[in-house]
Design a protein around this motif. Structure first.
Motif, PDB file in Angstrom:
ATOM      1  N   PRO A 225     110.981 -14.689 -38.681  1.00 31.13           N
ATOM      2  CA  PRO A 225     112.432 -14.483 -38.834  1.00 31.13           C
ATOM      3  C   PRO A 225     112.882 -14.253 -40.274  1.00 31.13           C
ATOM      4  O   PRO A 225     113.650 -13.321 -40.532  1.00 31.13           O
ATOM      5  CB  PRO A 225     113.030 -15.771 -38.242  1.00 31.13           C
ATOM      6  N   ALA A 229     114.650 -10.778 -41.696  1.00 30.41           N
ATOM      7  CA  ALA A 229     115.926 -10.770 -42.410  1.00 30.41           C
ATOM      8  C   ALA A 229     115.797 -10.100 -43.775  1.00 30.41           C
ATOM      9  O   ALA A 229     116.680  -9.337 -44.196  1.00 30.41           O
ATOM     10  CB  ALA A 229     116.429 -12.203 -42.572  1.00 30.41           C
ATOM     11  N   THR A 232     115.594  -6.380 -43.377  1.00 25.96           N
ATOM     12  CA  THR A 232     116.925  -5.840 -43.091  1.00 25.96           C
ATOM     13  C   THR A 232     117.743  -5.719 -44.364  1.00 25.96           C
ATOM     14  O   THR A 232     118.417  -4.706 -44.601  1.00 25.96           O
ATOM     15  CB  THR A 232     117.643  -6.746 -42.079  1.00 25.96           C
ATOM     16  N   THR A 242     116.310  -8.189 -35.239  1.00 20.51           N
ATOM     17  CA  THR A 242     115.967  -9.615 -35.277  1.00 20.51           C
ATOM     18  C   THR A 242     114.680  -9.840 -34.494  1.00 20.51           C
ATOM     19  O   THR A 242     114.284  -9.012 -33.682  1.00 20.51           O
ATOM     20  CB  THR A 242     117.082 -10.492 -34.672  1.00 20.51           C
TER      21      THR A 242
END
Length: 725
Positions: A225, A229, A232, A242
């Motif tokens: 995760p 992130a 992104t 996600t």
């Protein structure tokens, strides 16, 4: 034997620590890769974005070609506008907001009944409702490209991780077995059979593999995760991306890690089972054979495979060697072969290094020659890291340099005028540019054509549309056959990558807006690096606006006066000299690819540190008496540390030289492929990256060698002499 294996793990934790860390990191990365791939494949549906109207109508933007194997589709370079009659009928259904361009209406926001809209539109446009309205914006295409690049990045990193982790684990178990020959011999003397010895080694690998794989899965679950992130935030993944909840990536990573551990220990277990009871009486620490028969056969087989596959590729399809999937995976064969065969080269290479003027070190030479297995275990990861850095970075740099050389050879214009981003020159601007005295002007536009190869594959080729006379005056195309001047509205210029590429032959193509045409081949370009593309006339590029104007000077024209006149005529366009345009458009490695290569090299360097530290830890107890002898002979602690550091540097230098040799062979294959493709056969060796990589390996090796030695030397020479393994 299971209890013996578990006892060994408890008492020899340092021996297996490197394998555990390498496997855990590898499984963690495989878990992250699997979770990213699974999450991208099952991405949630996005909202319609700015398309708030209940119905959106798009101009036809998809080419559909029926084939015996089913319909083939492709995105059009120039979507067709919605017919004017259809727009007029749609306005009668409800409020309409039209997005208009120079070629017509390409999108409508319509507040009307979807069924009524579909009845009016028919097959002339696309009707989007609900979540599908998101396809009306540019986001989906960018998202698709980002996901593809991200998948390629993780796929490459995962492949290299598996490759290097297998190598590290196999080397660790092989060296551990060599250092435990007397231990296995004592077990054989006590009545253990060869099969029991092999099962002991495999049981150790099984225990390490299970624990490391489970740890890696847990690390991967926590790391995925935050990594998603960060990707992104950096723009490497879509903003909505996600990590989802998926199970199969954990299974794939766990069982892969366990398989790596067992496969890495298989060869070592076979060698351990062949240990004779008489080995318990052997005291000499010098290696009897630099390389085992199995390692020699495997290395020779891989070397032969690498040579044969390279020769076949050069003979059949040299262009395949220029593709990223190929130049990332193919070097692995040669690197593995070189690592396996390195013990044959290390003794003479170290002897040469330690006899160089100013570097004479007979004690270093004798120590490395006596422990050639240890030397190979330390040099092999350095070889792998340097060879990976040189092969991957050198290949991308060579391809970029070859593409830049191609562009330089093609461009004969004195100036290049480019349109503002996202726009093209209108007719008024083109008339002003053509009116500049002392020039020959060649406007061209970016487009594409599609061709159906073998009746089943719909292949897209990037193209440029230009008038043949002006094109010949401003561009030197790398022609293999035909003439540029023969290009007309019924013809096309193709390259040798096309299945059909004989001058005079007619080929059926679909233009950038999907219009089918049958065109005559006027000329054929060489394949080059794959960027030579296709040329058509402006009539065969409907909907494409001129985005570039090449300008050559007539005899006696003043370049400064022409440049000023071009700037006045170009409006918002940019006027660049030939050299400035070549610099501005010079090919380079894109950000995602560059990040992927750095990630791969970081992984390799990390595994190098693990392997070097693990080998040093395993060899530490065996060298305690050597240190004691040196101290009793009068050597100071500083001299012993310098000797240890010199040995480490010598081994790193030998491994780096072998890695450089592998790099040279890989780049030579690429050079040959470029020459066979009629591309500029340039060569770019990344000396700075190679030097940095070798320096990092040297720092790791010296640190891992001298720090434990310094700790050991705190004891007196007499105490060291009395220590036992």
């Amino acid at each position: 034997m299971l209890s013996v294996a578990l006892g060994t793990l408890r008492t020899r934790r340092a021996v297996f620590a490197g394998s555990f860390v390498a496997l855990a990191l590898g499984v963690a990365l495989l878990t992250v890769m699997g979770l990213a791939l699974a999450s991208s494949a099952s991405a949630p549906e996005r909202g319609p974005g700015r398309s708030a109207a209940p119905v959106v109508v798009l101009g036809q933007d998809t080419l559909r070609v029926p084939t015996p194997s089913g319909e083939r589709t492709a995105r059009l370079a120039h979507p067709r506008p919605i017919p004017a009659a259809t727009v007029a009928r749609l306005r009668k259904l409800g409020p309409v907001v039209a997005d208009r361009s120079a070629t017509g209406v390409h999108r409508l926001g319509i507040d009307a009944d979807p069924a009524a809209v579909r009845e009016v539109v028919g097959d002339g446009a696309r009707v989007l409702t609900g979540a599908a309205r998101r396809l009306a914006g540019p986001g989906p295409e960018r998202d698709r490209e980002a996901l593809t690049a991200m998948n390629a990045l993780f796929g490459t990193a995962g492949g290299v991780t598996a490759f290097v982790s297998v190598f590290v684990v196999a080397s660790t178990f092989a060296f551990a077995v060599e250092r435990r020959r007397r231990e296995f011999a004592l077990l054989r003397t006590a009545g253990a059979t060869p099969g029991q010895i092999r099962r002991t080694v495999l049981a150790e690998a099984l225990a390490v593999g299970v624990l490391a794989s489970a740890t890696g899965c847990a690390l991967g679950a926590r790391a995925a995760p935050p990594l998603a992130a960060e990707m992104t935030r950096q723009g490497l993944a879509p903003a909505w991306f996600t990590i989802g909840h998926h199970v199969w990536p954990y299974h794939a990573a766990f069982w892969t890690g366990l398989s790596v551990a067992l496969c890495g220990a298989a060869a070592a277990s076979w060698r351990a089972g062949r240990t004779a009871p008489a080995e318990a009486l052997r005291e000499a620490s010098a290696d009897r054979r630099p390389i085992t028969r199995g390692r020699l056969l495997c290395g020779a087989a891989l070397l032969l495979t690498a040579a044969v596959t390279l020769a076949l590729s050069l003979a059949a399809d040299p262009g395949d060697l220029l593709h990223r999937k190929t130049y990332v995976s193919r070097p692995m064969l040669l690197i593995t072969a070189a690592a396996l065969l390195s013990p044959l080269c290390l003794r003479p290479l170290v002897g040469l290094l330690t006899r160089l003027p100013g570097l004479r070190a007979p004690l270093v030479r004798e120590n490395t020659a006596a422990g050639v297995r240890r030397t190979a275990a330390l040099a092999a990861p350095v070889l792998v890291t340097v060879a990976l850095a040189g092969s991957l970075l050198g290949t991308t740099a060579t391809l970029n340099r070859a593409k830049a050389a191609e562009a330089r050879e093609r461009t004969t214009a004195a100036f290049v005028v480019t349109a503002p981003d996202g726009a093209g020159f209108d007719e008024a601007a083109l008339r002003r540019l053509r009116a500049v005295p002392g020039t020959v002007v060649s406007p061209s536009s970016s487009t594409a054509v599609h061709v159906l190869e073998d009746g089943v594959a719909l292949v897209r080729s990037e193209a440029r549309a230009a008038a043949p006379g002006a094109l010949a005056a401003t561009t030197r195309l790398p022609l293999a056959a035909g003439r540029v001047e023969d290009l007309d509205d019924d013809a096309i210029v193709v390259n040798e990558e096309w299945r059909r590429h004989r001058v005079g032959e007619r080929v059926r193509v679909w233009l950038g807006d999907g219009t089918p045409r049958t065109l005559r081949i006027a000329a054929v370009m060489t394949t080059g690096t794959g960027d030579n593309g296709v040329y058509v006339t402006p009539r065969n590029a409907p909907g494409a606006a001129a985005d570039r104007v090449d300008v050559t000077l007539t005899a006696g024209a003043d370049p400064r006066a022409v440049a000023g006149a071009l700037r006045a005529a170009a409006g918002d366009g940019r006027v660049l000299t030939r050299e400035a345009w070549l610099r501005a458009t010079a090919p380079g490695t894109d950000r995602t690819t560059r990040l992927g290569l750095l990630l791969v090299l970081g992984i390799a360097l990390l595994y190098t540190g693990i392997s070097v530290a693990n080998t040093t830890a395993m060899d530490r107890s065996g060298r305690v008496r050597d240190l004691a002898v040196l101290r009793l002979a009068g050597a100071t602690p500083g001299q012993v540390l310098r000797l240890t550091g010199a040995e480490a540097l010598t081994v790193v230098a030998a491994g780096a030289l072998l890695g450089l040799l592998v790099t040279g062979v890989n780049l030579a294959g690429l050079w040959a492929a470029l020459a066979l493709q009629s591309a500029p056969p340039v060569l770019a060796v990344p000396w700075q990256a190679l030097g940095t990589t070798a320096a990092a390996c040297a720092l790791l090796a010296v640190t891992c060698a001298t720090v434990p030695t310094a700790v050991t030397l705190r004891r007196g020479a007499v105490d060291l002499a009395g220590l036992r393994e």
